[in-house]
Design a protein around this motif. Sequence first.
Motif, PDB file in Angstrom:
ATOM      1  N   THR A 114      -3.807   4.306  -9.372  1.00 34.92           N
ATOM      2  CA  THR A 114      -5.135   4.833  -9.671  1.00 34.92           C
ATOM      3  C   THR A 114      -6.196   3.858  -9.176  1.00 34.92           C
ATOM      4  O   THR A 114      -6.173   2.680  -9.549  1.00 34.92           O
ATOM      5  N   PRO A 115      -7.136   4.299  -8.331  1.00 32.72           N
ATOM      6  CA  PRO A 115      -8.194   3.394  -7.853  1.00 32.72           C
ATOM      7  C   PRO A 115      -9.135   3.025  -8.992  1.00 32.72           C
ATOM      8  O   PRO A 115      -9.361   3.808  -9.918  1.00 32.72           O
ATOM      9  N   THR A 116      -9.697   1.812  -8.914  1.00 35.57           N
ATOM     10  CA  THR A 116     -10.563   1.320  -9.989  1.00 35.57           C
ATOM     11  C   THR A 116     -12.042   1.524  -9.696  1.00 35.57           C
ATOM     12  O   THR A 116     -12.867   1.394 -10.594  1.00 35.57           O
ATOM     13  N   ASN A 117     -12.393   1.812  -8.430  1.00 34.05           N
ATOM     14  CA  ASN A 117     -13.804   2.024  -8.098  1.00 34.05           C
ATOM     15  C   ASN A 117     -13.896   3.034  -6.953  1.00 34.05           C
ATOM     16  O   ASN A 117     -12.879   3.471  -6.397  1.00 34.05           O
ATOM     17  N   ASP A 118     -15.130   3.408  -6.626  1.00 32.85           N
ATOM     18  CA  ASP A 118     -15.344   4.436  -5.601  1.00 32.85           C
ATOM     19  C   ASP A 118     -14.846   4.007  -4.228  1.00 32.85           C
ATOM     20  O   ASP A 118     -14.328   4.823  -3.459  1.00 32.85           O
ATOM     21  N   LYS A 119     -15.004   2.724  -3.896  1.00 35.91           N
ATOM     22  CA  LYS A 119     -14.555   2.242  -2.594  1.00 35.91           C
ATOM     23  C   LYS A 119     -13.046   2.359  -2.461  1.00 35.91           C
ATOM     24  O   LYS A 119     -12.527   2.833  -1.444  1.00 35.91           O
ATOM     25  N   GLU A 120     -12.340   1.916  -3.495  1.00 35.01           N
ATOM     26  CA  GLU A 120     -10.877   2.027  -3.484  1.00 35.01           C
ATOM     27  C   GLU A 120     -10.444   3.493  -3.444  1.00 35.01           C
ATOM     28  O   GLU A 120      -9.465   3.838  -2.779  1.00 35.01           O
ATOM     29  N   LYS A 121     -11.174   4.346  -4.151  1.00 35.89           N
ATOM     30  CA  LYS A 121     -10.848   5.775  -4.161  1.00 35.89           C
ATOM     31  C   LYS A 121     -10.998   6.370  -2.765  1.00 35.89           C
ATOM     32  O   LYS A 121     -10.155   7.156  -2.305  1.00 35.89           O
ATOM     33  N   ALA A 148      -6.509   9.724 -15.899  1.00 35.36           N
ATOM     34  CA  ALA A 148      -5.169   9.195 -15.635  1.00 35.36           C
ATOM     35  C   ALA A 148      -5.245   7.766 -15.140  1.00 35.36           C
ATOM     36  O   ALA A 148      -6.113   7.400 -14.348  1.00 35.36           O
ATOM     37  N   LYS A 149      -4.318   6.952 -15.611  1.00 36.26           N
ATOM     38  CA  LYS A 149      -4.232   5.561 -15.176  1.00 36.26           C
ATOM     39  C   LYS A 149      -2.761   5.240 -14.874  1.00 36.26           C
ATOM     40  O   LYS A 149      -1.955   5.106 -15.788  1.00 36.26           O
ATOM     41  N   THR A 150      -2.464   5.172 -13.612  1.00 35.56           N
ATOM     42  CA  THR A 150      -1.103   4.840 -13.190  1.00 35.56           C
ATOM     43  C   THR A 150      -1.141   3.596 -12.313  1.00 35.56           C
ATOM     44  O   THR A 150      -2.076   3.382 -11.542  1.00 35.56           O
ATOM     45  N   THR A 151      -0.109   2.790 -12.429  1.00 36.00           N
ATOM     46  CA  THR A 151       0.003   1.556 -11.649  1.00 36.00           C
ATOM     47  C   THR A 151       1.415   1.431 -11.119  1.00 36.00           C
ATOM     48  O   THR A 151       2.380   1.487 -11.899  1.00 36.00           O
ATOM     49  N   VAL A 152       1.555   1.307  -9.819  1.00 36.49           N
ATOM     50  CA  VAL A 152       2.881   1.166  -9.232  1.00 36.49           C
ATOM     51  C   VAL A 152       3.388  -0.253  -9.454  1.00 36.49           C
ATOM     52  O   VAL A 152       2.632  -1.227  -9.361  1.00 36.49           O
ATOM     53  N   LYS A 153       4.650  -0.375  -9.772  1.00 36.06           N
ATOM     54  CA  LYS A 153       5.266  -1.680  -9.965  1.00 36.06           C
ATOM     55  C   LYS A 153       6.220  -2.030  -8.824  1.00 36.06           C
ATOM     56  O   LYS A 153       6.281  -3.178  -8.383  1.00 36.06           O
ATOM     57  N   LYS A 154       6.949  -1.049  -8.336  1.00 37.40           N
ATOM     58  CA  LYS A 154       7.890  -1.319  -7.247  1.00 37.40           C
ATOM     59  C   LYS A 154       8.236  -0.025  -6.533  1.00 37.40           C
ATOM     60  O   LYS A 154       8.438   1.014  -7.167  1.00 37.40           O
ATOM     61  N   ASP A 181       2.666   4.668 -16.417  1.00 38.19           N
ATOM     62  CA  ASP A 181       1.759   5.780 -16.722  1.00 38.19           C
ATOM     63  C   ASP A 181       1.258   5.559 -18.145  1.00 38.19           C
ATOM     64  O   ASP A 181       2.023   5.703 -19.106  1.00 38.19           O
ATOM     65  N   GLN A 182      -0.017   5.205 -18.259  1.00 40.99           N
ATOM     66  CA  GLN A 182      -0.584   4.788 -19.546  1.00 40.99           C
ATOM     67  C   GLN A 182       0.213   3.585 -20.064  1.00 40.99           C
ATOM     68  O   GLN A 182       0.261   2.553 -19.429  1.00 40.99           O
ATOM     69  N   ASP A 183       0.904   3.721 -21.190  1.00 45.42           N
ATOM     70  CA  ASP A 183       1.667   2.598 -21.740  1.00 45.42           C
ATOM     71  C   ASP A 183       3.172   2.776 -21.539  1.00 45.42           C
ATOM     72  O   ASP A 183       3.973   2.039 -22.119  1.00 45.42           O
ATOM     73  N   ASP A 304      -3.089  12.274 -18.182  1.00 44.83           N
ATOM     74  CA  ASP A 304      -3.538  13.331 -17.289  1.00 44.83           C
ATOM     75  C   ASP A 304      -2.883  13.280 -15.911  1.00 44.83           C
ATOM     76  O   ASP A 304      -3.276  14.032 -15.019  1.00 44.83           O
ATOM     77  N   ALA A 305      -1.933  12.399 -15.708  1.00 43.38           N
ATOM     78  CA  ALA A 305      -1.272  12.290 -14.397  1.00 43.38           C
ATOM     79  C   ALA A 305      -0.235  13.397 -14.268  1.00 43.38           C
ATOM     80  O   ALA A 305       0.776  13.420 -14.983  1.00 43.38           O
TER      81      ALA A 305
END
Length: 333
Positions: A114-121, A148-154, A181-183, A304-305
């Motif tokens: 999930t991007p954190t700002n408009d530039k990253e988006k 939605a807040k997702t973060t890739v780990k690997k 995905d979230q927690d 919401d992902a």
Amino acid sequence: MNESKINFDNLNQSAPKKKKEKKKKKSTVEPSTRKIPLRKRRFQNGLTVFFYTLFIVMGITILMVIGRYNNVISLANKKEVSETEILQKVEGGQTNADFVSFQGKQWLEQLFTTPTNDKEKEERTKLLENALASDLSLSTIDPVRGEAKTTVKKVESIGQTSDITKGKTIYRTLYDVTFQDQDQVKQVQVALNAIYVQRQMVVIQYPEFVNISSNQTTGNKVRGYENVFKIQGSDVSSEEKNKIESFVKRFLTLYCKNDANLNLISAVSGLDGGQFQSATLTNVVTKKDRIYVQGTFSFSYSGDAVFTSKLVLEMRKNKDSYFVEKMNEKRVQ
């Protein structure tokens, strides 16, 4: 009478005189211990041989280098060496399959982040869309929606197959993706079908979410590959199609959360912890006593992902219902 006297001195004088032995003087000069310095001579000879050998080798090497430069210069003068040919030779050590695998990994890393700002988006959207075939829509598969807040780990490539169709090599690369995905931390396997055009990977089908442990049997201008994946067969009646659609939705509900009852209607394992959202069937046909279903389905883990996956089922009739033999395996010829 005078008696003559014997002069013993005269007798002694007439007797041969004994030579007096001269005493030899002891020499005080010690014998010389000097030896020929053979060792030093050998060392000097070795250095001489070494430097002569080195000189000869260097001379030969210089002559060879000059000869090669002459060949390069002559080719350049003839304009027989092009920049493209040199680049192709440099890249010859790497195959197109390697580039597709690597660029697919980068693409998935962006998809699950999930991007954190408009530039990253903006940068993320541009990267994802540039690698999609023009008849595919990013909005269909983008899991980043709402809050939605997702973060890739690997993301790791775990397998790849290829097939030549319409003069193009289609690579199907399977990745193991771990993301948060979230927690919740989730691990899924995603298959990408792509080709390599103008040094860029182009995804020509929507991603397929699979579970490899379930297998209990063994440029963006690209268009026209939808029919390549379409399974040919006999159409089913509208009544049976409705029954199949109802069964598939029930199957996907169990599949997404890997329900214990899933093994009653299929030979595959589920995704574990997911929640089925919706499904769209685009092709339902029969072929060689098997029913093939194609389409897409959406699911989520939390928040919401919402993830969208390609769907290919191979089923058989089981009394009044159906049984799923395979899911999202290599397409049927």
